[in-house]
Design an enzyme around this catalytic site. Structure first.
Site, PDB file in Angstrom:
ATOM      1  N   CYS A   7      36.615  50.337  42.762  1.00  0.00           N
ATOM      2  CA  CYS A   7      36.761  51.381  43.787  1.00  0.00           C
ATOM      3  C   CYS A   7      36.178  50.887  45.106  1.00  0.00           C
ATOM      4  CB  CYS A   7      36.064  52.669  43.357  1.00  0.00           C
ATOM      5  SG  CYS A   7      36.987  53.660  42.160  1.00  0.00           S
ATOM      6  N   HIS A  98      42.778  47.462  35.364  1.00  0.00           N
ATOM      7  CA  HIS A  98      43.257  46.314  36.136  1.00  0.00           C
ATOM      8  C   HIS A  98      44.028  45.386  35.204  1.00  0.00           C
ATOM      9  CE1 HIS A  98      39.264  45.353  34.553  1.00  0.00           C
ATOM     10  NE2 HIS A  98      39.678  44.098  34.425  1.00  0.00           N
TER      11      HIS A  98
HETATM   12  P1  5GP Z   1      37.535  42.393  32.775  1.00  0.00           P
HETATM   13  O1  5GP Z   1      36.444  41.518  32.187  1.00  0.00           O
HETATM   14  O2  5GP Z   1      37.005  43.798  32.985  1.00  0.00           O
HETATM   15  O3  5GP Z   1      38.851  42.361  32.065  1.00  0.00           O
HETATM   16  O4  5GP Z   1      37.863  41.774  34.209  1.00  0.00           O
HETATM   17  C1  5GP Z   1      36.995  41.883  35.297  1.00  0.00           C
HETATM   18  C2  5GP Z   1      37.261  40.717  36.188  1.00  0.00           C
HETATM   19  O5  5GP Z   1      36.670  40.979  37.445  1.00  0.00           O
HETATM   20  C3  5GP Z   1      36.661  39.393  35.699  1.00  0.00           C
HETATM   21  O6  5GP Z   1      37.690  38.438  35.478  1.00  0.00           O
HETATM   22  C4  5GP Z   1      35.712  38.984  36.831  1.00  0.00           C
HETATM   23  O7  5GP Z   1      35.729  37.578  37.072  1.00  0.00           O
HETATM   24  C5  5GP Z   1      36.221  39.779  38.005  1.00  0.00           C
HETATM   25  N1  5GP Z   1      35.210  40.116  38.974  1.00  0.00           N
HETATM   26  C6  5GP Z   1      33.951  40.564  38.724  1.00  0.00           C
HETATM   27  N2  5GP Z   1      33.310  40.826  39.876  1.00  0.00           N
HETATM   28  C7  5GP Z   1      34.185  40.535  40.882  1.00  0.00           C
HETATM   29  C8  5GP Z   1      34.100  40.604  42.310  1.00  0.00           C
HETATM   30  O8  5GP Z   1      33.093  40.993  42.890  1.00  0.00           O
HETATM   31  N3  5GP Z   1      35.203  40.221  43.012  1.00  0.00           N
HETATM   32  C9  5GP Z   1      36.354  39.792  42.395  1.00  0.00           C
HETATM   33  N4  5GP Z   1      37.360  39.433  43.183  1.00  0.00           N
HETATM   34  N5  5GP Z   1      36.466  39.713  41.047  1.00  0.00           N
HETATM   35  C10 5GP Z   1      35.394  40.091  40.311  1.00  0.00           C
HETATM   36 ZN    ZN Z   2      36.905  52.712  40.108  1.00  0.00          ZN
END
Ligand code: 5GP
Ligand code: ZN
Length: 112
Positions: A7, A98
């Site tokens: 967000c 996402h």
């Molecule tokens: P999940 O683990 O929830 O499927 O994916 C979250 C993703 O967000 C991870 O691949 C992580 O590298 C990415 N991520 C975490 N913090 C940040 C951030 O501050 N900026 C960006 N661009 N990606 C982030």
């Molecule tokens: Zn959110």
């Protein structure tokens, strides 16, 4: 939600390398890429995961897929993997829906 990372990125409070945006979806590069192209496709609306997105904002979820295709057309020759980690044991760490758009290389199941 002010305590939600995505967000805050969507609101512009935290910088990100944005590659596409519409009225309802934003796409930005993952900070820790697991493929040559690794873009997060995110609805502006805060929903916890892809299942909630399907139930609450199905047209936005469809738009997320279309934006993934558009980015892939521009960056990976049109082929891509779109991953929705759903729940901590599946690797979800940010609880705002996402899709991980992955491509730009020959992917195997060992890749994310
Ligand atoms: P999940 O683990 O929830 O499927 O994916 C979250 C993703 O967000 C991870 O691949 C992580 O590298 C990415 N991520 C975490 N913090 C940040 C951030 O501050 N900026 C960006 N661009 N990606 C982030
Ligand atoms: Zn959110």
């Amino acid at each position: 939600m002010t305590d939600c990372l995505f967000c805050r990125i969507a609101a512009g409070d935290i910088p990100a390398d944005i590659v596409a945006r519409t009225d309802t979806v934003i796409a930005f590069r993952d900070i820790a890429p697991k493929a040559p192209v690794h873009v997060l496709v995110v609805p502006f609306a805060h929903v916890a995961n892809v299942t909630e997105a399907a139930a609450q904002i199905p047209t936005v979820l469809a738009e997320m897929v279309q934006i993934a295709q558009r980015i892939a057309d521009a960056e990976t020759g049109g082929e891509f993997r779109l991953v929705f980690n759903t729940g901590p044991t599946a690797g979800q760490s940010v609880f705002h829906a996402h899709g991980h758009l992955l491509g730009g290389a020959e992917l195997t199941w060992d890749d994310a």
